[in-house]
Design an enzyme around this catalytic site. Sequence first.
Site, short mmCIF file in Angstrom:
data_model
loop_
_atom_site.label_atom_id
_atom_site.label_comp_id
_atom_site.label_asym_id
_atom_site.label_seq_id
_atom_site.Cartn_x
_atom_site.Cartn_y
_atom_site.Cartn_z
N ARG A 233 -31.50 41.99 78.15
CA ARG A 233 -31.82 41.84 76.73
C ARG A 233 -30.67 41.08 76.08
O ARG A 233 -29.50 41.26 76.46
CB ARG A 233 -31.96 43.21 76.06
CG ARG A 233 -33.22 43.97 76.41
CD ARG A 233 -34.47 43.31 75.83
NE ARG A 233 -35.67 44.06 76.10
CZ ARG A 233 -36.56 43.77 77.05
NH1 ARG A 233 -36.36 42.75 77.87
NH2 ARG A 233 -37.66 44.51 77.19
N GLU A 262 -35.11 36.38 69.35
CA GLU A 262 -36.10 35.51 70.02
C GLU A 262 -37.32 35.34 69.12
O GLU A 262 -37.72 36.31 68.46
CB GLU A 262 -36.54 36.15 71.34
CG GLU A 262 -35.43 36.26 72.35
CD GLU A 262 -35.85 37.11 73.56
OE1 GLU A 262 -37.06 37.43 73.69
OE2 GLU A 262 -34.97 37.44 74.35
N HIS A 280 -37.71 33.79 77.68
CA HIS A 280 -38.11 35.17 78.01
C HIS A 280 -39.40 35.18 78.83
O HIS A 280 -40.45 35.61 78.37
CB HIS A 280 -38.28 36.02 76.74
CG HIS A 280 -38.20 37.50 77.03
ND1 HIS A 280 -37.68 38.42 76.17
CD2 HIS A 280 -38.57 38.21 78.13
CE1 HIS A 280 -37.74 39.62 76.69
NE2 HIS A 280 -38.28 39.52 77.90
C1 8YV Z 1 -42.00 41.61 78.34
C2 8YV Z 1 -39.98 42.40 79.32
O1 8YV Z 1 -42.54 42.86 78.35
O2 8YV Z 1 -40.85 44.05 80.76
C3 8YV Z 1 -40.00 43.76 79.91
O3 8YV Z 1 -39.15 44.57 79.54
O4 8YV Z 1 -39.07 42.05 78.66
C4 8YV Z 1 -41.10 41.46 79.53
O5 8YV Z 1 -41.77 41.64 80.71
C5 8YV Z 1 -43.03 40.59 78.25
O6 8YV Z 1 -42.41 39.44 77.84
C6 8YV Z 1 -44.14 40.93 77.26
O7 8YV Z 1 -43.63 41.05 75.99
#
Ligand code: 8YV
Length: 314
Positions: A233, A262, A280
Amino acid sequence: MEKPDILAFETFDEWDMQPMQEMFNVHQFPGAENLQALAPEVRESIRAFAFKGHSTLGADIMNAFPKLELIANYGVGYDTIDVAHASSKGIKVTNTPDVLTDDVADLTVGMLLALNRDIPGASNWVTSGNWANKGAYPLQRTLSGVRVGIAGLGRIGLAIAQRLAPFNTELHYYSRAQKDTPGWSYHNDVVQLAKAVDVLIVAVSGGPDTAKIISKQVIDAVGSDGLIVNCSRGSTVDEDALLEALENKAIRGFASDVFNNEPRIDERFLTLDNVLLQPHQSSATIETRKAMGKLQRDNLTGFFNNGALVTPVN
Ligand code: 8YV
């Protein structure tokens, strides 16, 4: 049996929306600032959230839905969800671990390879005609024999380490507890890890416990010959300190799939020549996104059928 009412956050692909609509009355979340756009009887009927994306899901939103029982997150990370508040209200939270581990690890290794050898720059060298006009591309650096440190040896960190071991790298890691990984060096502190390696990969989960864990001190410890790669993150990195280090070439390079704010990331990233930036998208393959959607639905249907959650968080 009547279909339960649920609220879908963000847009879902048709392959997710269609089966979701077969099982539930799906309403669309109008945005946190616009909750009054939902008729009170709809708001009061919602029993579950099909949550997606990275917006903040705090007490204010949860409290607006008096019948809310479940938040099924599409994603492994749930740092934007106030799980403590959910628990205090008896609201269950689920996520989608495991199904995305391989793709996230693949993209992370891909980012490292691309950054270390400047694959995008070298490709531009060819397409711009520089290869023909100016000759060979500047020499890059080897990965073989390099010391790689992984901050966070959970599912994803482990999968990254397993991929990098056959690249003839020397593996180091930081995690809260030492793991049974013979041959890999354990550090109980991220600064110590950063001092010991040439490449630092950030694979800790997000949230308050890891906010800015990649501090100025860690970045300084990586040093002018070192690389940082982030697949966790944006919140885990002190971005101001990082940007300053990148601008001053105090580290060699940074690759990342994740940022603060983002998709409107700090514009200073856009002008740097020592970064590799991804939108992302580490779990963004058709196969994995379908598996994430299915796991989210399995949690929703399990909950409404007999209360059984496949991948509970709280
Ligand atoms: C997002 C992610 O969920 O799984 C996670 O923690 O950051 C990604 O897989 C995906 O971009 C959908 O928002």
